[in-house]
Scaffold this active site. Structure first.
Site, PDB file in Angstrom:
ATOM      1  CB  CYS A   1       2.467  -2.087  -0.921  1.00 10.48           C
ATOM      2  SG  CYS A   1       1.966  -3.570  -0.293  1.00 10.48           S
TER       3      CYS A   1
ATOM      4  CE  LYS B   1       2.136  -4.507  -4.701  1.00 12.92           C
ATOM      5  NZ  LYS B   1       2.041  -4.668  -3.450  1.00 12.92           N
TER       6      LYS B   1
ATOM      7  CG  ASP C   1      -0.568  -2.632  -3.504  1.00 21.13           C
ATOM      8  OD1 ASP C   1      -0.247  -2.904  -4.846  1.00 21.13           O
ATOM      9  OD2 ASP C   1      -0.037  -3.113  -2.827  1.00 21.13           O
TER      10      ASP C   1
HETATM   11  C1  C5J Z   1      -0.421  -2.395   0.904  1.00 30.04           C
HETATM   12  C2  C5J Z   1      -0.484  -3.846   3.028  1.00 30.04           C
HETATM   13  N1  C5J Z   1      -0.602  -2.222  -0.236  1.00 30.04           N
HETATM   14  N2  C5J Z   1      -0.417  -2.764   3.820  1.00 30.04           N
HETATM   15  N3  C5J Z   1      -0.647  -3.631   1.719  1.00 30.04           N
HETATM   16  O1  C5J Z   1       0.433  -1.719   1.634  1.00 30.04           O
HETATM   17  O2  C5J Z   1      -0.834  -4.816   3.652  1.00 30.04           O
END
Ligand code: C5J
Length: 229
Positions: free
Chosen positions: A165, A132, A27
């Protein structure tokens, strides 16, 4: 002959077979890392996340040079939001939230500028990108199939955010039998206390979810591998 490498890590050394190891870049999207994205709309300072970009780039370069597997993930949703639970969309009571128009396009929506990966870590065409809908990269995706098809047993984990995540994915991977090495300077949180606690949780109790090391320690061993064309 099988090559096995060992990295100085916590809670003890991490041993892996490079040909069966993937770098997972979780991400590293503008929506989390850059000003104007979802992370900032949630009220966070994105500077700590930006600091993970340069060390992650060094690890990415080393994996690419050695011809090792690289997989990227992105959190986000279909434009019609049919894969976004209403509970997720409503959370935070944000004036501009998931699916709404923000400074970088519709927030966390696939195909939008903010949803894509930052330029410094842009995936190569040969590197799978797993879209995802949730926090975990295994949930409702074909990540496990992609890893299985390439014979992957170990994951070097980078990305954001450490306690959300990254943690969810490491826990999912752990339950599926993967060995995870989390690179502490290549993962980041908006909250320094969460960064420290999330890393400590991984290595507690003899490495209950995996191992933690710096990227420098990993690079010492990866850089010794022969370069692939
Ligand atoms: C991730 C989030 N990628 N914090 N998403 O950690 O919402």
């Amino acid at each position: 002959m099988t090559t096995r490498l060992t990295v100085d890590a916590e809670p003890y050394e991490f041993t892996f077979e490079p040909a069966r190891t993937a770098l997972l870049v979780i991400d590293m999207q503008r929506d989390f890392v850059d000003p104007g994205g979802f992370g900032e709309l949630l009220g966070n300072d994105v500077a700590p996340l930006r600091r993970a970009v340069a060390p992650t780039r060094r690890v990415l370069d080393a994996f690419r040079r050695a011809g090792l597997t690289v997989v990227h993930t992105r959190e986000g949703h279909r434009p019609d939001l049919s894969d976004c639970p209403p509970s997720k969309r409503a959370r935070g009571r944000l004036p501009v939230g998931i699916g709404d128009k923000g400074p970088m396009g519709r927030v966390l929506v696939r195909g939008e500028y903010g949803h894509d990966i930052v330029d410094e870590l842009r995936p190569r065409p040969s590197e799978p990108v797993i879209d995802k809908p949730g926090k975990g990269a295994f949930y409702a995706t074909d990540l496990e199939l992609v890893l299985k098809d390439q014979g992957i047993q170990s994951l070097v984990v980078t990305g954001v955010t450490t306690e959300v995540c990254v943690h969810t994915t490491v826990r999912e991977a752990n339950d599926r039998g993967y060995e995870c090495l989390v690179l502490e300077d290549c993962v980041a949180s908006y909250f320094p206390a969460f960064q420290a606690a999330a890393l400590a949780m991984i290595t507690a109790q003899g490495g209950i979810f995996g191992w933690v090391a710096t990227s420098e320690r990993l690079l010492k061993v990866i850089d010794g591998l022969p370069a692939q064309a």
